[in-house]
Design an enzyme around this catalytic site. Structure first.
Site, PDB file in Angstrom:
ATOM      1  N   TYR A 125      20.213  40.796  60.027  1.00 46.19           N
ATOM      2  CA  TYR A 125      21.162  39.899  60.687  1.00 46.19           C
ATOM      3  C   TYR A 125      20.862  38.432  60.415  1.00 46.19           C
ATOM      4  CZ  TYR A 125      23.209  43.691  63.442  1.00 46.19           C
ATOM      5  OH  TYR A 125      23.862  44.832  63.838  1.00 46.19           O
ATOM      6  N   LYS A 174      10.677  51.579  59.615  1.00 49.16           N
ATOM      7  CA  LYS A 174      10.958  52.397  58.427  1.00 49.16           C
ATOM      8  C   LYS A 174       9.992  51.959  57.323  1.00 49.16           C
ATOM      9  CE  LYS A 174      13.545  55.521  56.315  1.00 49.16           C
ATOM     10  NZ  LYS A 174      13.424  56.958  56.659  1.00 49.16           N
ATOM     11  N   ASP A 231      20.051  47.544  67.168  1.00 48.75           N
ATOM     12  CA  ASP A 231      21.490  47.561  67.449  1.00 48.75           C
ATOM     13  C   ASP A 231      21.974  49.006  67.556  1.00 48.75           C
ATOM     14  OD1 ASP A 231      24.075  46.735  67.813  1.00 48.75           O
ATOM     15  OD2 ASP A 231      24.389  46.052  65.765  1.00 48.75           O
ATOM     16  N   ASP A 235      22.722  51.409  71.286  1.00 49.12           N
ATOM     17  CA  ASP A 235      24.004  52.080  71.540  1.00 49.12           C
ATOM     18  C   ASP A 235      23.806  53.580  71.724  1.00 49.12           C
ATOM     19  OD1 ASP A 235      25.342  49.675  71.361  1.00 49.12           O
ATOM     20  OD2 ASP A 235      26.905  50.441  70.041  1.00 49.12           O
TER      21      ASP A 235
END
Length: 335
Positions: A125, A174, A231, A235
């Site tokens: 981002y 990761k 993000d 959710d």
């Protein structure tokens, strides 16, 4: 002592109605704030030609605390996301998304209590290096992770865990594939974890985290991760407790914080008195906790929980047939 002034951005679509509901709840609970109302999003664009007018930015900077409804960023018209802009402008590096099971929601699980803490300004981002080749065949974007950014968010997560008497922080990464960026994040988070011997530190690869969250979510307590993973995972966590309508979010920096509903502005039901105001009410609970007003926060939370558990005037997404104003009235009566 002077009253705390809260900047209020009602937002677009269902924003005004659910934000008004949350403010009515705050007032009924005896929170003596002054409110400064400013515009952002489509509402501001129509009035001023700007998505984020300078007056709004000034109010956020001046009052330090903002309660915000959902905003609409016009899609594909060259406008930058308003939320991303606010996070960068005020260096709101920590995104805090708690999810708690409420009895009476149509959720798949009960006894979920997870906080996802997401780095808010770096990673995918950061907005750097987004290019598409002239022939339109190749696109690339750069992910940037700094040691300072990773340290800051890891410390925030462990401090939150300690303050809220949590037992475990799961560092999600990761690093097996993204050895540079995710590797630096993991290495730095490990160094931070060593300073918190009282809290269990667990490491988990992001894909496995997704599976574990679906199969056995009760194993999680606090999750800390980079921007994109956070993000997605926050959710997913919202889905465990009944969806985005039950999920608030806080964006916190060194001296400024914005508390918000994390769902969209739902223009299709705007003005129809249908929306569930729980996300903004929960965001205002987060705001009260941030301000050290735990007693008021608890009072509102138990009133909200009782309305949902008893199915008293609940909205459609909670299995009822009532609207925003009826639902809010039910919460107010309990205060």
């Amino acid at each position: 002592m002077s009253k705390q002034t809260i900047t209020v951005i009602k937002g677009d679509g269902i924003g005004p109605s659910i934000v008004e509901a949350a403010i009515a709840v705050l007032e009924k609970a005896g929170c003596e704030f002054d409110y400064e109302y400013v515009d952002a999003g489509l509402t501001a664009l129509e009035k001023t030609g700007e998505l984020l007018p300078q007056a709004t930015l000034d109010a956020i900077a001046r009052n330090k605390i903002t309660l915000k409804g959902p905003l609409t960023t016009p899609v594909g018209e060259g406008f930058t996301s308003i939320n991303v802009t606010l996070r960068k402008k005020f260096n709101l590096y920590a995104n805090v998304r708690p999810v708690i099971s409420f009895k009476g929601t149509k959720a798949r699980y009960d006894n979920i209590d997870i906080i996802t803490i997401r780095e808010n300004t770096e990673g995918m981002y950061s907005g750097h290096g987004q290019v598409v080749s002239a022939d339109g065949l190749v696109a690339e974007a750069t992910s940037i992770v700094t040691k300072e950014g990773a340290r800051r968010i890891a410390e925030f997560a462990f401090e939150t865990a300690r303050r809220e008497k949590r037992k475990k922080v799961t560092i999600v990464h990761k690093a097996n594939i993204l050895k540079s960026t995710s590797g630096l994040f993991l290495k730095t988070a490990r160094e931070v974890a060593a300073n918190y011997p009282d809290i269990e530190a667990q490491e988990m690869i992001v894909d496995n985290t997704c599976m574990q969250l679906v199969m056995n979510p009760q194993q999680f307590d606090v999750i800390v991760t980079t921007n994109l993973f956070g993000d997605i995972l926050s959710d997913l966590c919202a889905g465990l407790v009944g969806g985005l309508g039950m999920a608030p979010g806080a964006n916190i920096g060194a001296d400024c914080a914005i508390f918000e509903a994390v769902h969209g502005s739902a223009p299709d039901i705007a003005g129809k008195n249908l929306a569930n105001p729980s996300s903004v009410i929960l965001a205002s609970i987060q705001m009260l906790e941030y301000l050290g007003m735990q007693d008021k926060a608890e009072k509102i939370r138990s009133a909200l929980a009782d309305v949902i558990a008893s199915g008293d005037r609940t909205t459609r997404d909670l299995g009822g047939s009532f609207g925003t104003t009826d639902f809010t009235a039910a919460v107010l009566e309990r205060l």
